[in-house]
Design a protein around this motif. Structure first.
Motif, short mmCIF file in Angstrom:
data_model
loop_
_atom_site.label_atom_id
_atom_site.label_comp_id
_atom_site.label_asym_id
_atom_site.label_seq_id
_atom_site.Cartn_x
_atom_site.Cartn_y
_atom_site.Cartn_z
N ARG A 1 19.69 39.43 16.11
CA ARG A 1 19.08 40.44 15.22
C ARG A 1 18.14 39.78 14.21
O ARG A 1 17.03 40.28 13.97
N LEU A 2 18.59 38.68 13.62
CA LEU A 2 17.76 38.00 12.62
C LEU A 2 16.46 37.50 13.24
O LEU A 2 15.38 37.61 12.62
N GLY A 3 16.56 36.95 14.43
CA GLY A 3 15.35 36.46 15.10
C GLY A 3 14.39 37.58 15.45
O GLY A 3 13.18 37.48 15.21
N LYS A 4 14.92 38.68 16.00
CA LYS A 4 14.08 39.81 16.38
C LYS A 4 13.40 40.42 15.15
O LYS A 4 12.19 40.73 15.19
N ALA A 5 14.13 40.58 14.07
CA ALA A 5 13.57 41.17 12.86
C ALA A 5 12.45 40.30 12.29
O ALA A 5 11.43 40.81 11.82
N THR A 6 12.65 39.00 12.33
CA THR A 6 11.61 38.09 11.82
C THR A 6 10.35 38.20 12.65
O THR A 6 9.23 38.24 12.12
N ARG A 7 10.51 38.25 13.95
CA ARG A 7 9.33 38.37 14.83
C ARG A 7 8.61 39.71 14.62
O ARG A 7 7.37 39.76 14.66
N VAL B 1 1.20 25.84 11.01
CA VAL B 1 2.32 26.79 11.02
C VAL B 1 3.19 26.56 9.79
O VAL B 1 3.21 25.48 9.20
N PHE B 2 3.90 27.60 9.40
CA PHE B 2 5.06 27.44 8.53
C PHE B 2 6.24 28.04 9.27
O PHE B 2 6.08 28.86 10.17
N ARG B 3 7.44 27.58 8.90
CA ARG B 3 8.62 27.96 9.68
C ARG B 3 9.62 28.71 8.81
O ARG B 3 9.88 28.31 7.67
N ILE B 4 10.16 29.77 9.37
CA ILE B 4 11.21 30.53 8.72
C ILE B 4 12.50 30.25 9.48
O ILE B 4 12.63 30.60 10.65
N LEU C 1 17.77 37.80 4.61
CA LEU C 1 16.51 37.59 5.33
C LEU C 1 15.41 38.50 4.80
O LEU C 1 14.25 38.08 4.68
N LEU C 2 15.74 39.74 4.45
CA LEU C 2 14.73 40.64 3.91
C LEU C 2 14.15 40.10 2.60
O LEU C 2 12.94 40.24 2.34
N GLY C 3 14.98 39.46 1.79
CA GLY C 3 14.47 38.83 0.58
C GLY C 3 13.47 37.73 0.89
O GLY C 3 12.43 37.61 0.23
N CYS C 4 13.77 36.95 1.91
CA CYS C 4 12.85 35.89 2.34
C CYS C 4 11.53 36.50 2.81
O CYS C 4 10.44 36.02 2.42
N LEU C 5 11.60 37.53 3.63
CA LEU C 5 10.38 38.14 4.17
C LEU C 5 9.52 38.73 3.05
O LEU C 5 8.29 38.64 3.08
N ALA C 6 10.16 39.31 2.04
CA ALA C 6 9.41 39.82 0.89
C ALA C 6 8.70 38.68 0.17
O ALA C 6 7.53 38.81 -0.24
N GLY C 7 9.39 37.56 0.02
CA GLY C 7 8.78 36.40 -0.62
C GLY C 7 7.60 35.87 0.16
O GLY C 7 6.55 35.52 -0.41
N SER D 1 4.89 45.45 4.54
CA SER D 1 4.72 45.77 5.97
C SER D 1 5.75 45.06 6.83
O SER D 1 6.40 45.69 7.68
N GLY D 2 5.94 43.76 6.63
CA GLY D 2 6.93 43.02 7.41
C GLY D 2 8.34 43.41 7.05
O GLY D 2 9.22 43.53 7.92
N VAL D 3 8.57 43.61 5.75
CA VAL D 3 9.90 44.03 5.29
C VAL D 3 10.26 45.38 5.89
O VAL D 3 11.39 45.60 6.32
N ALA D 4 9.29 46.28 5.95
CA ALA D 4 9.55 47.61 6.52
C ALA D 4 9.89 47.52 8.00
O ALA D 4 10.83 48.19 8.49
#
Length: 401
Positions: A280-286, A345-348, A359-365, A381-384
């Motif tokens: 789930r974490l991987g899919k959401a990040t992508r 690249v940068f890596r999450i 993870l949502l906090g990271c994506l917002a950052g 946009s990504g957080v949504a």
């Protein structure tokens, strides 16, 4: 971090070392003990049995070596191979490159199969090499399961199918440093002869334990392997296993207690649930990366990693500036691009003891940082995109049902 203090917590989203659970920190907050007392061997005996579960093996023999993943690499190689032995090894990113460098410096003859960074191991070339090797000169296949530099996961089941198709006796050695305890890993089913991981990755411990698991075939190979080894020699461990004291030298008592608690957390959640959570974490990040209008370094869905996502940036942006700004302004730690993908690249990292809201906090950052460096991302946009996926796919917490 004590020397560059910031308010609140550091948001650690590199692909290792990862966040350490509070219960693990508490378990390690203890004095030293005599490792020759009855207590430590009793704990070690149970740990060795439980560690086998994270590799999904009933026949493997584990070794918990006070080292890093690099030391675990060396242990796997020197205990099973002799100088001059021929190895097939896949170069797909920085960490597979470093393992190949180690193999060459240990005087093995390495057939390097190189792929473009962002692609997985070229298994067609492996198939052709095995087909040609009727004399069985290839002694081992070495592969990194999950290349953290590029966010690429390799298909280990397919490697085993190819080996079996050609009835080739080569040993199957796997770096599972950033995969084991997060991605599906089946040592016995896939016929892996040596698998290894590090405590600082999905186990969510400090760095310091390199866990190596050897199949019966690998143990047999160790009896005739002529590579020089001392600190990493399995024979010394096996001797002390038989004696019931387990340790040929001093272990880290605190890390052992931490490992006990870390395993308890994994088993309480259930390994299948742990793997599903990482999926789930991987899919959401992508999905977030896609919503930002950016591309994944990984070039095909078949290789997507559920523990790390490497994000390609536009050519007018230096990716290291994203990492610097995230840390300096938002107390967010992201992974740098390494070697061939440095600056690109940068890596999450999204592995270990981590949940959806973290993870949502990271994506917002990340979104704020992208705006800071001049990329016109739409905030939210990504957080949504990730939130919508989580809202539809996150199950109840198993222990709270």
């Amino acid at each position: 971090m004590d020397y560059v203090n910031g308010p609140g917590r550091n948001h650690l989203f590199v692909p290792g070392p990862v966040n350490i659970p509070e219960s693990v920190l508490r378990a390690m907050n203890r004095n030293n003990e005599d490792y020759r007392s009855p207590a430590v061997p009793a704990m070690t005996k149970i740990l060795l049995e439980d560690v086998k579960k994270i590799f999904k093996t009933t026949t493997g023999t584990p070794f918990m070596i006070p080292t890093t993943g690099t030391g675990a690499w060396e242990s796997a190689l020197t205990n099973t191979l002799s100088p001059g032995d021929r190895i097939v090894s896949f170069l797909i990113g920085q960490f597979s490159l470093l393992w190949i460098d180690q193999q060459q410096r240990l005087n093995f003859k390495v057939d390097v199969v190189e792929s473009e960074w962002g692609q997985g191991a070229n298994l067609d070339i492996l198939e052709s090499k095995l087909a040609e090797d009727t004399a069985h000169t290839i002694k081992a296949i070495c592969i990194v399961h999950n290349e953290t530099a590029t966010g690429v996961t390799n298909n280990l089941a397919k490697v085993r199918r190819i080996l079996d198709e050609y009835r080739h006796p080569a040993l199957f050695l796997v770096d599972g440093v950033s995969s084991i305890c997060a991605l599906d890993f089946r040592m016995d089913e896939w016929g892996v002869d040596v698998a290894l991981t590090g405590s600082q990755k999905a186990l969510s411990l400090p760095t310091g334990i390199g866990i190596v698991c050897a199949s019966p075939k690998a143990l047999e190979a160790s009896k005739t392997a002529k590579s020089v080894r001392v600190f990493f020699d399995w024979k010394d461990y096996l001797k002390f296993y038989k004696l019931g004291t387990y340790w040929p030298y001093t272990p880290s008592i605190q890390l052992l207690y931490g490992l006990r608690t870390a395993l308890d957390l994994l088993f309480e959640e259930g390994l299948d649930n742990v793997i599903a959570r990482h999926s789930r974490l991987g899919k959401a990040t992508r999905l977030a990366v896609e919503a930002w209008g950016l591309k994944n370094c990984t070039q095909s869905e078949e290789w997507f990693s559920d523990t790390v996502t490497a994000v390609l940036v536009p050519p007018y942006i230096e990716s290291s500036e994203i990492v610097r700004r995230a840390w300096k302004r938002y107390n967010l730690s992201l992974g740098l691009g390494l070697n061939k993908v440095a600056g690109k690249v940068f890596r999450i990292g999204h592995l270990g003891n981590l949940n959806e809201l973290q993870l949502l906090g990271c994506l917002a950052g990340v979104e704020m940082v992208l705006r800071d460096v001049g990329y016109p991302v739409k905030l939210g946009s990504g957080v949504a995109a990730a939130s919508a996926y989580f809202q539809n796919n996150t199950p109840l917490i198993p222990s709270r049902i």
